[in-house]
Scaffold this motif. Structure first.
Motif, PDB file in Angstrom:
ATOM      1  N   ARG A 157       8.749   7.038 -10.434  1.00 34.44           N
ATOM      2  CA  ARG A 157       9.094   5.615 -10.286  1.00 34.44           C
ATOM      3  C   ARG A 157      10.523   5.426  -9.805  1.00 34.44           C
ATOM      4  NH1 ARG A 157       8.167   2.492 -15.620  1.00 34.44           N
ATOM      5  NH2 ARG A 157       8.757   0.774 -14.230  1.00 34.44           N
ATOM      6  N   LYS A 158      11.437   6.221 -10.346  1.00 37.73           N
ATOM      7  CA  LYS A 158      12.839   6.080  -9.947  1.00 37.73           C
ATOM      8  C   LYS A 158      13.038   6.450  -8.479  1.00 37.73           C
ATOM      9  CE  LYS A 158      14.737   6.981 -14.563  1.00 37.73           C
ATOM     10  NZ  LYS A 158      15.626   7.861 -15.365  1.00 37.73           N
ATOM     11  N   TYR A 159      12.374   7.516  -8.048  1.00 37.90           N
ATOM     12  CA  TYR A 159      12.508   7.933  -6.650  1.00 37.90           C
ATOM     13  C   TYR A 159      11.951   6.867  -5.711  1.00 37.90           C
ATOM     14  CZ  TYR A 159      12.094  10.719  -2.409  1.00 37.90           C
ATOM     15  OH  TYR A 159      12.214  11.182  -1.117  1.00 37.90           O
ATOM     16  N   ILE A 160      10.805   6.317  -6.048  1.00 38.29           N
ATOM     17  CA  ILE A 160      10.198   5.274  -5.211  1.00 38.29           C
ATOM     18  C   ILE A 160      11.097   4.041  -5.167  1.00 38.29           C
ATOM     19  CG2 ILE A 160       8.225   3.710  -4.985  1.00 38.29           C
ATOM     20  CD1 ILE A 160       6.498   5.871  -6.253  1.00 38.29           C
ATOM     21  N   LEU A 161      11.676   3.698  -6.307  1.00 42.72           N
ATOM     22  CA  LEU A 161      12.524   2.508  -6.374  1.00 42.72           C
ATOM     23  C   LEU A 161      13.799   2.700  -5.568  1.00 42.72           C
ATOM     24  CD1 LEU A 161      13.244  -0.264  -7.566  1.00 42.72           C
ATOM     25  CD2 LEU A 161      14.151   0.928  -9.568  1.00 42.72           C
ATOM     26  N   PHE A 162      14.479   3.817  -5.767  1.00 43.27           N
ATOM     27  CA  PHE A 162      15.767   4.039  -5.120  1.00 43.27           C
ATOM     28  C   PHE A 162      15.637   4.315  -3.628  1.00 43.27           C
ATOM     29  CE2 PHE A 162      17.273   5.745  -9.462  1.00 43.27           C
ATOM     30  CZ  PHE A 162      17.511   4.444  -9.877  1.00 43.27           C
ATOM     31  N   PRO A 210       0.797  -1.246   0.000  1.00 40.99           N
ATOM     32  CA  PRO A 210       0.000   0.000   0.000  1.00 40.99           C
ATOM     33  C   PRO A 210       0.821   1.284   0.000  1.00 40.99           C
ATOM     34  CG  PRO A 210      -0.889  -1.588   1.558  1.00 40.99           C
ATOM     35  CD  PRO A 210       0.410  -2.156   1.079  1.00 40.99           C
ATOM     36  N   TYR A 211       1.970   1.283   0.654  1.00 38.28           N
ATOM     37  CA  TYR A 211       2.729   2.525   0.737  1.00 38.28           C
ATOM     38  C   TYR A 211       3.248   2.960  -0.634  1.00 38.28           C
ATOM     39  CZ  TYR A 211       7.308   0.265   0.350  1.00 38.28           C
ATOM     40  OH  TYR A 211       8.410  -0.420  -0.096  1.00 38.28           O
ATOM     41  N   VAL A 212       3.454   2.004  -1.544  1.00 41.73           N
ATOM     42  CA  VAL A 212       3.892   2.359  -2.896  1.00 41.73           C
ATOM     43  C   VAL A 212       2.781   3.085  -3.638  1.00 41.73           C
ATOM     44  CG1 VAL A 212       4.738   1.448  -5.084  1.00 41.73           C
ATOM     45  CG2 VAL A 212       5.490   0.409  -2.939  1.00 41.73           C
ATOM     46  N   GLU A 213       1.555   2.593  -3.514  1.00 35.94           N
ATOM     47  CA  GLU A 213       0.414   3.275  -4.137  1.00 35.94           C
ATOM     48  C   GLU A 213       0.233   4.667  -3.552  1.00 35.94           C
ATOM     49  OE1 GLU A 213      -1.266   2.192  -6.651  1.00 35.94           O
ATOM     50  OE2 GLU A 213      -0.234   0.257  -6.751  1.00 35.94           O
ATOM     51  N   PHE A 214       0.438   4.793  -2.250  1.00 35.90           N
ATOM     52  CA  PHE A 214       0.321   6.102  -1.609  1.00 35.90           C
ATOM     53  C   PHE A 214       1.395   7.057  -2.128  1.00 35.90           C
ATOM     54  CE2 PHE A 214       1.462   8.964   1.923  1.00 35.90           C
ATOM     55  CZ  PHE A 214       0.250   9.647   2.053  1.00 35.90           C
ATOM     56  N   ARG A 248       2.854   6.930  -5.070  1.00 40.80           N
ATOM     57  CA  ARG A 248       2.489   7.303  -6.431  1.00 40.80           C
ATOM     58  C   ARG A 248       1.383   8.340  -6.440  1.00 40.80           C
ATOM     59  NH1 ARG A 248       2.368   1.160  -8.997  1.00 40.80           N
ATOM     60  NH2 ARG A 248       4.663   0.874  -9.100  1.00 40.80           N
ATOM     61  N   ALA A 249       0.437   8.204  -5.517  1.00 36.83           N
ATOM     62  CA  ALA A 249      -0.658   9.175  -5.433  1.00 36.83           C
ATOM     63  C   ALA A 249      -0.149  10.565  -5.050  1.00 36.83           C
ATOM     64  CB  ALA A 249      -1.696   8.693  -4.427  1.00 36.83           C
ATOM     65  N   LYS A 250       0.952  10.618  -4.331  1.00 33.59           N
ATOM     66  CA  LYS A 250       1.541  11.903  -3.957  1.00 33.59           C
ATOM     67  C   LYS A 250       2.329  12.526  -5.108  1.00 33.59           C
ATOM     68  CE  LYS A 250       3.488  12.472  -0.030  1.00 33.59           C
ATOM     69  NZ  LYS A 250       4.388  12.314   1.149  1.00 33.59           N
ATOM     70  N   GLY A 251       2.473  11.768  -6.197  1.00 31.88           N
ATOM     71  CA  GLY A 251       3.170  12.300  -7.364  1.00 31.88           C
ATOM     72  C   GLY A 251       4.645  11.983  -7.418  1.00 31.88           C
ATOM     73  N   LEU A 252       5.115  11.070  -6.578  1.00 30.08           N
ATOM     74  CA  LEU A 252       6.529  10.698  -6.609  1.00 30.08           C
ATOM     75  C   LEU A 252       6.820   9.838  -7.835  1.00 30.08           C
ATOM     76  CD1 LEU A 252       7.075   9.797  -2.836  1.00 30.08           C
ATOM     77  CD2 LEU A 252       7.566  11.954  -4.010  1.00 30.08           C
TER      78      LEU A 252
END
Length: 215
Positions: free
Chosen positions: A124-129, A112-116, A118-122
């Protein structure tokens, strides 16, 4: 020291190669992912000894074409071979470690935190790293230790193929078969790398909250 340097450098290169390849795989398109998977299957199907022989032949051919000796193919006299032994020891373990890393990252993407994020506009690279890799690194480190044992078992083949008078070569000598000598020789390998892995695991637990993730 010679064999220890090769083992340590191979371990670092394994992590670097697997991390870079897994990040590229996760961020790439479906077409690129299929191409990467086909290349991995091809490389993993090549026996280790044949892979070493192919690399040696390639640098011999390169020397004949350019007249420049880029790397030492064999350890001979005062000349020591580092590049090819390190590459050959880390290539196949890096591919196995890459598959494990991709499984953890893909599984982490569905939380769930990944979807959250993404919803904040972060991105893909930032979420991954920043998020995904940080949350799986503790579990990846546990698999790295078993990967390291596989690399130790392949050290004998590498030393024989590159004419390296190293750690495994000494074990084959009659002197090493004496119980006291053999025990000390095992400790010379076990203690330094056990210390390195223990300190690294402690640091990872501090920075990523590994104990909480483990529970």
């Amino acid at each position: 020291m010679y064999s220890g340097t090769i083992l340590l450098a191979s371990t670092v290169l394994t992590v670097v190669m697997a991390t870079g390849l897994s990040f590229g795989y996760v961020l790439s398109s479906l077409k690129v992912k299929k191409a990467i998977e086909r290349c991995l299957v091809l490389i993993e199907s090549i026996p280790d000894l044949l892979l070493i022989f192919m690399l040696q032949l390639f640098f011999v051919w390169l020397y004949k074409q350019t007249g420049v000796n880029f790397v030492n193919i064999y350890a001979f006299g005062s000349k020591q071979a580092y590049f090819l032994p390190i590459v050959t020891m880390s290539l196949v373990p890096a591919l196995h470690f890459f598959r494990i890393m991709v499984l953890f990252l893909v599984e982490e993407q569905h939380k769930p935190y990944v979807e959250f994020a993404r919803a904040k506009g972060l991105g893909r690279k930032y979420i991954l790293f920043v998020h995904l890799f940080r949350n799986v690194i503790y579990h990846l480190f546990n698999h790295l230790q078993s990967t390291f044992l596989v690399m130790v078992s392949s050290l004998l083949l590498v030393e024989a193929a590159f004419n390296i008078n190293g750690y495994m070569s000494f074990i084959l000598k009659p002197l090493a078969l004496q119980p006291v000598t053999f025990a000390w020789w095992i400790f010379l390998l076990f203690i330094p790398f056990y210390t390195i892995f223990t300190l690294a695991q402690f640091q990872i637990k501090r920075t990523t909250g590994g104990l909480a993730n483990e529970k």
